[in-house]
Design a protein around this motif. Structure first.
Motif, mmCIF file in Angstrom:
data_model
loop_
_atom_site.group_PDB
_atom_site.id
_atom_site.type_symbol
_atom_site.label_atom_id
_atom_site.label_comp_id
_atom_site.label_asym_id
_atom_site.label_seq_id
_atom_site.Cartn_x
_atom_site.Cartn_y
_atom_site.Cartn_z
ATOM 1 N N ASN A 172 0.827 -1.082 0.081
ATOM 2 C CA ASN A 172 -0.104 -0.269 -0.041
ATOM 3 C C ASN A 172 0.814 1.801 -0.050
ATOM 4 O O ASN A 172 0.957 2.308 -0.273
ATOM 5 N N TYR A 173 1.909 1.995 1.050
ATOM 6 C CA TYR A 173 2.977 2.260 0.626
ATOM 7 C C TYR A 173 3.709 2.387 -0.046
ATOM 8 O O TYR A 173 3.143 3.955 -1.026
ATOM 9 N N ARG A 195 2.437 1.647 -3.742
ATOM 10 C CA ARG A 195 1.145 2.134 -4.645
ATOM 11 C C ARG A 195 0.897 3.900 -4.367
ATOM 12 O O ARG A 195 0.697 4.155 -4.806
ATOM 13 N N SER A 196 0.504 3.827 -2.825
ATOM 14 C CA SER A 196 0.311 5.636 -2.741
ATOM 15 C C SER A 196 1.389 5.956 -2.786
ATOM 16 O O SER A 196 1.183 7.288 -3.695
ATOM 17 N N ARG A 197 2.500 5.416 -3.108
ATOM 18 C CA ARG A 197 3.802 6.390 -3.984
ATOM 19 C C ARG A 197 4.213 6.421 -5.271
ATOM 20 O O ARG A 197 5.169 6.995 -5.690
ATOM 21 N N ASN A 198 2.541 5.784 -5.921
ATOM 22 C CA ASN A 198 2.987 5.319 -7.489
ATOM 23 C C ASN A 198 4.412 4.957 -7.608
ATOM 24 O O ASN A 198 5.552 5.121 -8.503
ATOM 25 N N GLU A 211 -12.709 5.712 -6.167
ATOM 26 C CA GLU A 211 -10.876 5.112 -5.308
ATOM 27 C C GLU A 211 -10.106 5.917 -6.310
ATOM 28 O O GLU A 211 -8.917 6.003 -5.842
ATOM 29 N N ARG A 220 -6.619 7.870 -5.389
ATOM 30 C CA ARG A 220 -5.426 7.750 -5.526
ATOM 31 C C ARG A 220 -4.704 7.908 -6.763
ATOM 32 O O ARG A 220 -3.747 8.889 -6.090
ATOM 33 N N ASP A 222 -3.906 12.330 -4.807
ATOM 34 C CA ASP A 222 -3.142 11.390 -3.840
ATOM 35 C C ASP A 222 -1.192 11.178 -4.349
ATOM 36 O O ASP A 222 -0.621 11.849 -3.623
ATOM 37 N N SER A 223 -1.441 10.570 -5.830
ATOM 38 C CA SER A 223 0.341 10.667 -6.559
ATOM 39 C C SER A 223 0.798 11.882 -6.724
ATOM 40 O O SER A 223 1.859 11.522 -6.956
#
Length: 186
Positions: free
Chosen positions: A67-68, A70-73, A99, A103, A106-107
């Protein structure tokens, strides 16, 4: 529109694996073995607990690391040339999952603001919001799409953008103008 994740260096990835998986797993093995052993003096129980707890902690830690990343691409260096591609078309009137939009928003924080990729992401988020505005008939999403278009145009003034980004912004601008009457904006 394609979102290409960046690949982490091997050293950075190894640091993250040790932080997210290695440290919690080692601590869980130590604590789950030593507490039952010293309190109950039962080696069999201590071994079984340490195995079960360490597997659970390893699984949760792996999930947290995924998840970390993915959140940081970001991608692991062990992964081949895999990309998370998202096609965004303005002609389709089906809504885009909120969603996914969240996401990508967020990226946006982790992209350098003086790059073509940043402008492209702004335009893509604008397109996604516009599609959802049309699908749901939501004026707030339309205004949000209009805001992302203005942010993309402002960022494009500072950066030398590619043809793909210019075309994407042009399509978004045309669709925003097309739906202006529908959402009663001037």
């Amino acid at each position: 529109m394609f979102i290409e994740p960046r690949k982490l260096s091997t050293l950075k990835w190894l640091e993250l694996v040790l932080l997210f998986i290695g440290l919690p797993t080692v601590l869980s093995v130590f604590l789950s073995f030593s507490i039952p052993y010293y309190l109950l003096h039962n080696v069999a129980l201590a071994n079984e607990l340490s195995i079960i707890v360490s597997i659970a902690v390893f699984a949760l830690s792996s999930y947290a690391l995924r998840n970390y990343l993915r959140s940081r691409n970001a991608l692991s260096p062990l992964v081949g040339r895999r990309s998370f591609m998202t096609m965004v078309s303005l002609d389709d009137e089906h809504p885009i999952d909120g969603e996914l939009v969240k996401r990508i928003e967020d990226s946006l924080r982790f992209v350098d603001k003086d790059t073509d990729e940043y402008v492209k992401l702004l335009a893509m988020i604008g397109i996604m919001n516009l599609r959802n505005a049309v699908a749901y008939g939501d004026r707030n999403l339309y205004m949000k799409a209009k805001g992302y278009l203005s942010m993309a145009e402002e960022a494009a003034g500072r950066v030398n953008v590619g043809e793909e980004t210019k075309l994407l912004m042009g399509k978004l601008r045309l669709k925003v103008e097309e739906y202006k009457k529908r959402f009663n904006t001037l």
